[in-house]
Scaffold this active site. Structure first.
Site, PDB file in Angstrom:
ATOM      1  N   ARG A 114     -27.838 -34.017 -13.268  1.00  0.00           N
ATOM      2  CA  ARG A 114     -26.564 -33.754 -14.508  1.00  0.00           C
ATOM      3  C   ARG A 114     -25.178 -33.486 -14.194  1.00  0.00           C
ATOM      4  NH1 ARG A 114     -29.046 -30.351 -18.727  1.00  0.00           N
ATOM      5  NH2 ARG A 114     -27.733 -30.788 -20.766  1.00  0.00           N
ATOM      6  N   ASP A 302     -28.545 -31.719 -29.921  1.00  0.00           N
ATOM      7  CA  ASP A 302     -29.681 -31.644 -29.814  1.00  0.00           C
ATOM      8  C   ASP A 302     -31.469 -32.224 -30.701  1.00  0.00           C
ATOM      9  OD1 ASP A 302     -28.924 -30.083 -27.373  1.00  0.00           O
ATOM     10  OD2 ASP A 302     -28.419 -27.492 -28.813  1.00  0.00           O
TER      11      ASP A 302
HETATM   12  C1  S3P Z   1     -25.283 -25.714 -25.510  1.00  0.00           C
HETATM   13  C2  S3P Z   1     -24.185 -27.131 -25.785  1.00  0.00           C
HETATM   14  C3  S3P Z   1     -24.835 -28.175 -25.970  1.00  0.00           C
HETATM   15  C4  S3P Z   1     -26.349 -28.576 -26.016  1.00  0.00           C
HETATM   16  C5  S3P Z   1     -27.015 -27.569 -25.335  1.00  0.00           C
HETATM   17  C6  S3P Z   1     -26.753 -26.155 -25.392  1.00  0.00           C
HETATM   18  C7  S3P Z   1     -24.495 -24.226 -25.447  1.00  0.00           C
HETATM   19  O1  S3P Z   1     -24.590 -29.115 -24.504  1.00  0.00           O
HETATM   20  O2  S3P Z   1     -26.824 -29.863 -25.929  1.00  0.00           O
HETATM   21  O3  S3P Z   1     -28.118 -27.292 -25.285  1.00  0.00           O
HETATM   22  O4  S3P Z   1     -24.904 -23.996 -25.643  1.00  0.00           O
HETATM   23  O5  S3P Z   1     -23.322 -24.227 -25.483  1.00  0.00           O
HETATM   24  P1  S3P Z   1     -23.161 -30.048 -24.573  1.00  0.00           P
HETATM   25  O6  S3P Z   1     -21.971 -29.149 -24.439  1.00  0.00           O
HETATM   26  O7  S3P Z   1     -23.422 -30.683 -22.786  1.00  0.00           O
HETATM   27  O8  S3P Z   1     -23.375 -30.966 -25.517  1.00  0.00           O
END
Ligand code: S3P
Length: 411
Positions: A114, A302
């Site tokens: 990632r 999500d």
């Molecule tokens: C999260 C932010 C989101 C989400 C992840 C949890 C967080 O990701 O998809 O499951 O706790 O800040 P991104 O910041 O990459 O969108």
């Protein structure tokens, strides 16, 4: 895991604590002055990765039944294994940079694929010394002096924003973090509760160098976990999910319910530790197709695999665009969501940035490989429970990443 078809589904559910809030409660109390009790903490694999990293960095953490006792520390250098957890790795990059410690961050095969430069790049603008491996993990953060300035988060990502806010705690002067679309704001709320010098002005957050004091936190139940049981109610009967976090930066699923014609209501609305909480009642409803675009994404990112399941049971053709972020989640969720929907008998066309889904009254069911992705496995469980014949989910233990006990609760 075998999932039997259901004629109906009724019940009251209390799903585990919020994953995003648990990660933050552990990290922030881990650098705070004093001792804190975090109750209703999610003890899923991702949050346990954060616990073990914070312990390696020097925080004292005791794990009880659904609770964590945390004594903050001045962090020291460490190697940190983040498992499957993107939030652990990305937020720790900012935290370590801000606290002036050296860390080497590694993860499992999925996490090692990632992108990490989206966090490293803006952190370097504050002076952080960060090395990625071809833009990915392993990531090395070396001690460096940070200075506040204005930074834009290029991707609409709460993880990028939060990494910057955590780094800003240790940067000289003031840091301004701007985002184009507002993402989940749990970090900001918790920083206020822990005494940081922080102000939120629209989509900009200003942080001044601050020390934190420990704060007891009661974690609301996770709307991203409750969503599977809310969807079961919408498809098959009636469900009540208790004490769910309904922070407006997370409730995109409720906007989807509004647009699809799902009957639902919020009850017993109140605030817990600076976060809005409510019981959510959802009733079986005929579903209409929807259109979702880029601006809709941050508050429901999500939930998209689950929303695809609802679309597969809705009347009409749903179109989801602006969702290319799904490509870099725990799996390539455009590919794995499309495979899951087809495997249960639905009609879906994956596109570069989303899907087109043609809804049907009923789906046959089938066998799904979630490719190690917890949210694909749980979405598949809902799709199969509502299907004619049910089916099987391979290697379904991946649900333990965010929802230990998911299949037991589903019954
Ligand atoms: C999260 C932010 C989101 C989400 C992840 C949890 C967080 O990701 O998809 O499951 O706790 O800040 P991104 O910041 O990459 O969108």
């Amino acid at each position: 895991m075998i999932v039997l078809p259901r004629k109906e589904f009724y019940g009251e559910y209390t799903v585990p604590g919020d994953k995003s809030i648990t990660h933050r409660a552990v990290m922030l109390n881990g650098i705070a002055e004093g001792e804190a009790l975090v109750t209703n903490a999610l003890l899923g694999e991702d949050c346990l990765s954060t616990v073990s990293c914070m312990r390696a960095l020097g925080a004292e953490i005791e794990i009880g039944k659904g609770a964590l006792r945390i004594r903050g520390a001045r962090l020291h250098d460490a190697d940190c294994y983040c498992g499957n957890s993107g939030t652990t790795m990305r937020l720790l990059m900012g935290l370590a940079a801000g606290q002036g410690v050296g860390v080497r961050l590694t993860g499992d095969a999925s996490l090692s694929g990632r992108p990490m430069e989206r966090v490293a790049k803006p952190l370097r603008l504050l002076g952080a010394d960060i090395l990625t491996t071809d833009g990915k993990a392993p990531v090395t953060v070396r001690p460096a002096k940070l200075s506040g300035r204005e930074v834009d988060t290029a991707s609409a990502s709460a993880q990028v924003k939060s990494a910057l806010l955590l780094a800003a705690l240790g940067a000289d002067g003031e840091t301004f973090v701007h985002e184009s679309v507002k993402t989940r704001d749990h970090t900001e709320r918790m920083l206020v509760a822990m005494g940081a010098d922080i102000r939120v002005l629209g989509n900009t957050v200003r942080v001044k160098k601050s020390a934190l004091h420990a704060a007891d936190i009661e974690v609301p139940c996770d709307i991203s976990g409750a969503a599977y049981f809310m969807a079961m109610g919408a498809l098959l009967g009636e469900t009540l999910c208790k004490n769910v976090g309904v922070n407006g930066t997370r409730t995109g699923i409720l906007t989807v319910f509004d647009r699809m014609g799902v009957r639902y209501g919020l009850e017993n609305e109140h605030m817990v530790c600076g976060e809005p909480v409510a019981d959510i009642r959802v009733k079986k409803s005929p579903l209409r197709a929807i259109r979702l675009c880029r601006e809709d994404m941050p508050s429901l990112i999500d939930e998209l695999p689950l929303i695809a399941v609802l679309c597969a049971y809705a009347e009409g053709e749903s179109v989801i665009t602006g969702a290319e972020e799904l490509r870099v989640k725990e799996s390539d969720r455009i590919r794995t969501t499309a495979a899951m929907i087809s495997d249960v008998g639905g009609e879906i066309l994956p596109r570069d940035d989303g899907f087109i889904i043609r809804g049907q009254k009923s789906l046959a069911g089938g066998r799904v490989d979630p490719c190690g992705d917890h949210r694909i496995a749980m979405s598949a469980a809902v799709a199969l429970a509502a299907s004619e014949r049910g089916g099987e989910i391979e290697a379904a233990a991946c649900v333990n990443i965010s929802f230990p006990g998911f299949f037991e609760m589903l019954g």
